[in-house]
Design an enzyme around this catalytic site. Sequence first.
Site, short mmCIF file in Angstrom:
data_model
loop_
_atom_site.label_atom_id
_atom_site.label_comp_id
_atom_site.label_asym_id
_atom_site.label_seq_id
_atom_site.Cartn_x
_atom_site.Cartn_y
_atom_site.Cartn_z
N SER A 77 0.80 -1.21 0.00
CA SER A 77 0.00 0.00 0.00
C SER A 77 0.84 1.27 0.00
O SER A 77 0.45 2.27 -0.60
CB SER A 77 -0.97 -0.01 1.19
OG SER A 77 -0.30 -0.29 2.39
N HIS A 101 1.91 4.90 4.25
CA HIS A 101 1.07 5.47 3.19
C HIS A 101 1.48 6.91 2.88
O HIS A 101 1.63 7.29 1.71
CB HIS A 101 -0.40 5.43 3.60
CG HIS A 101 -0.92 4.05 3.82
ND1 HIS A 101 -2.15 3.80 4.39
CD2 HIS A 101 -0.39 2.83 3.56
CE1 HIS A 101 -2.35 2.50 4.46
NE2 HIS A 101 -1.29 1.89 3.96
#
Length: 287
Positions: A208, A265
Amino acid sequence: MSAVEAMRLPEQVDLSGFVALLQRLQVPHRVAEEAGEQVLWVPGEQLAEQVRELYARYPQGDALAQGQPALLAQQGPGVLQQLLGSRLTASVLILTLVIFALIGGGDNYAAIRWLSFVDFRLQGDYIYFSYLAETWNSGQWWRLLSPMLIHFGWLHLAMNCLWYWELGRRIEAYEGALMLLALSLLFGLAANFAQYWWVGPSLFGGLSGVLYGLLGHCWIYQRLAPNPAYRLPPGVLVMMLAWLLICMTGIFELLQFGAIANAAHVGGLLAGCLSGLLGGALARRGR
């Protein structure tokens, strides 16, 4: 099937309408800039001839608006063709699936400890982590990148693989496999170091952080040097950024759904925005 040059047009020609038509007809293609010209590539000479005929009739891309039959709709690539056309993207996903099997879907901690950012040991119900300095001094350099290949559960794996396939093959088609590889490694490093810096020694993993890097790269690059490859579907950017903000609220930890590597992230996204800024600026200057 190798790519064939279907058309070569001056950069002043607006291809956006025709490219949109090809997308609606599900015609596999990519547009590249070479020596001040736009080059439209498609898989196969037969499809290239049909694209030339379509452009001769509808250069503004209004075939569907006029009710014309979608002559090329049946030429969409199959799964195998798509995999062969995006070899690096497919290779990363295959490697991710292999690692997922080796770590037992995230349950085999004996295997996971060899891929985590820092080493750890289990003692009863407790987990004891080493520090980055030990990784650095022991020469276990693969740990700086290997967490991007760790996934904890099928849902975690499926979501990340789907988004890597969507974003990775766009970059591979437009900037090449080596660029996608370089960006993936860069964003993986940025995401892992950001997570370690923010949280300290901990167990984290997944693609991610890389995905947010790829998203940021496409986003900023497209703003500076618009191109069909990086034109994301409406709402994708808003949805991904909204998801990031929701995760940062801590709601998932509160509901005991598991911890989210928010720093990874954000680190990946910032690195992607910087690479998109650099790449887009260079592409714009080249134009």
